[in-house]
Design an enzyme around this catalytic site. Structure first.
Site, mmCIF file in Angstrom:
data_model
loop_
_atom_site.group_PDB
_atom_site.id
_atom_site.type_symbol
_atom_site.label_atom_id
_atom_site.label_comp_id
_atom_site.label_asym_id
_atom_site.label_seq_id
_atom_site.Cartn_x
_atom_site.Cartn_y
_atom_site.Cartn_z
ATOM 1 N N ASN A 9 0.863 -1.177 0.000
ATOM 2 C CA ASN A 9 0.000 0.000 0.000
ATOM 3 C C ASN A 9 0.904 1.233 0.000
ATOM 4 O OD1 ASN A 9 -1.798 2.041 0.491
ATOM 5 N ND2 ASN A 9 -2.436 1.316 2.518
ATOM 6 N N TRP A 10 0.993 1.868 -1.156
ATOM 7 C CA TRP A 10 1.923 3.006 -1.279
ATOM 8 C C TRP A 10 1.411 4.251 -0.575
ATOM 9 C CZ3 TRP A 10 3.856 3.185 -7.109
ATOM 10 C CH2 TRP A 10 4.448 1.951 -7.420
ATOM 11 N N LYS A 11 0.140 4.265 -0.210
ATOM 12 C CA LYS A 11 -0.479 5.447 0.412
ATOM 13 C C LYS A 11 -0.238 6.672 -0.484
ATOM 14 C CE LYS A 11 -0.140 3.102 4.791
ATOM 15 N NZ LYS A 11 -0.061 3.147 6.245
ATOM 16 N N HIS A 96 -9.466 0.985 5.068
ATOM 17 C CA HIS A 96 -8.192 1.189 5.759
ATOM 18 C C HIS A 96 -8.409 2.122 6.952
ATOM 19 C CE1 HIS A 96 -4.072 2.374 6.576
ATOM 20 N NE2 HIS A 96 -3.707 1.282 5.927
ATOM 21 N N GLU A 98 -6.778 4.527 8.010
ATOM 22 C CA GLU A 98 -6.570 5.956 7.710
ATOM 23 C C GLU A 98 -7.819 6.544 7.057
ATOM 24 O OE1 GLU A 98 -2.843 5.418 5.623
ATOM 25 O OE2 GLU A 98 -1.944 4.802 7.520
ATOM 26 N N GLU A 168 -5.045 -4.944 10.610
ATOM 27 C CA GLU A 168 -4.031 -3.908 10.808
ATOM 28 C C GLU A 168 -4.297 -3.180 12.122
ATOM 29 O OE1 GLU A 168 -2.250 -2.721 6.698
ATOM 30 O OE2 GLU A 168 -3.847 -1.340 7.228
ATOM 31 N N GLY A 174 2.761 2.444 10.751
ATOM 32 C CA GLY A 174 3.673 3.567 10.581
ATOM 33 C C GLY A 174 4.383 3.979 11.864
ATOM 34 N N SER A 214 3.801 -1.935 10.322
ATOM 35 C CA SER A 214 5.258 -1.976 10.495
ATOM 36 C C SER A 214 5.856 -3.347 10.163
ATOM 37 C CB SER A 214 5.654 -1.537 11.911
ATOM 38 O OG SER A 214 5.198 -0.223 12.161
ATOM 39 N N GLY A 235 3.009 -1.076 4.248
ATOM 40 C CA GLY A 235 3.065 0.355 3.947
ATOM 41 C C GLY A 235 4.497 0.763 3.611
ATOM 42 N N GLY A 236 5.193 1.304 4.599
ATOM 43 C CA GLY A 236 6.539 1.864 4.396
ATOM 44 C C GLY A 236 7.481 0.974 3.598
HETATM 45 P P1 13P Z 1 3.210 0.459 7.614
HETATM 46 O O1 13P Z 1 3.757 -0.819 7.047
HETATM 47 O O2 13P Z 1 3.915 1.687 7.100
HETATM 48 O O3 13P Z 1 3.118 0.416 9.109
HETATM 49 O O4 13P Z 1 1.697 0.598 7.083
HETATM 50 C C1 13P Z 1 0.850 -0.483 7.179
HETATM 51 C C2 13P Z 1 -0.388 -0.180 6.427
HETATM 52 O O5 13P Z 1 -1.159 0.691 6.821
HETATM 53 C C3 13P Z 1 -0.653 -0.915 5.182
HETATM 54 O O6 13P Z 1 -1.936 -0.672 4.717
#
Ligand code: 13P
Length: 252
Positions: A9-11, A96, A98, A168, A174, A214, A235-236
């Site tokens: 997930n590149w956000k 998600h 967020e 999640e 994050g 993470s 994510g990251g």
């Molecule tokens: P991180 O891997 O950056 O913690 O993000 C996880 C995430 O929200 C994937 O959708």
């Protein structure tokens, strides 16, 4: 069927050129990806069509990070499920944390989006997970159960067979603070049991449940080793081609 999946997930990261470069770098490393691991990239909407052109002859699949809750019409700035599908995307991330936290997405909205995704031939990657205070006050099983009861457990078995779940925990996203493999496994096992109780043994056995929060190559081996963890929503670490591909190699 239950699959091993690593989804990135590149956000809201990478402009179009940077996104194309990242996709290219991942394509160049695809020979390292084990055959039984399914790899999905979820870039921002505007990258989808271009990245699809790059990946269409590879094993890599693409996903949107969201879609609109309405089918079409005067909803300025929104992108519908059918538009997402028309880019060549086969998946869409829905619910998600967020989106829930910053855009007030409720379970009702999430269910509408899931239904539109299914109607448009997209596989929904449906997220659930508790916040820090809900973990600390011991409410986490109830919170996740309620999120699932209000959304995917309202689907028919046939509809549900297209769903991928992602647990999640919000406190791990994050933050660099990962759930321990035991904490993650405990929740995944709980979710799989709920799927069994709401649908069937087969549905529980066939559903892929991804862990997100993470997750990176240094901790994914222990996480992916757990019986009920079928991969990760990353994510990251999905923004670095080497780390992302490395993750696909950490299934035992
Ligand atoms: P991180 O891997 O950056 O913690 O993000 C996880 C995430 O929200 C994937 O959708």
């Amino acid at each position: 069927m239950r699959q091993k999946i690593v989804a990135g997930n590149w956000k809201m990261n990478n402009d179009l050129n940077q996104g194309l470069e990242l996709a290219e770098a991942i394509i160049n490393l695809q020979h390292e990806i084990p055959e039984d691991v399914h790899v999905i990239m979820a870039p921002p909407f505007i990258h989808l069509a271009d990245i699809h052109r790059k990946v269409k002859d590879t094993r890599l699949k693409i996903s949107a990070q969201n879609c609109a809750e309405e089918e079409k019409g005067a909803f300025t700035g929104e992108v519908s499920a059918s538009m997402v599908r028309s880019t060549g995307s086969e998946y869409v991330i829905i619910g998600h944390s967020e989106r829930r936290a910053y855009y007030n997405e409720t379970d009702d909205v999430i269910l509408k989006k899931i239904n539109l995704a299914l109607k448009n031939d997209l596989y929904p990657i449906v997220c659930c997970g508790e916040k820090l205070e809900q973990r600390e006050n011991g409410q986490y099983f109830n919170v996740v159960r309620e999120q699932l009861e209000n959304t995917i457990f309202k689907l028919s078995s046939e509809e549900f067979s297209k769903v991928i779940l992602a647990y999640e925990p919000v406190w791990a996203i994050g933050t660099g603070k990962t759930a321990t493999p035991e904490e993650a496994q405990e929740m995944h096992q709980f979710i799989r049991k709920l799927v069994k109780d709401n649908f069937s043994d087969n549905a529980a056995e066939d559903t892929s449940i991804l862990y997100g929060g993470s997750c990176k190559p240094s901790n994914s081996t222990e996480l992916f080793k757990q019986d009920d963890i079928d991969g990760g929503l990353i994510g990251g670490a999905s923004l670095k081609s080497k780390d992302f591909v490395e993750l696909t190699k950490t299934f035992s």
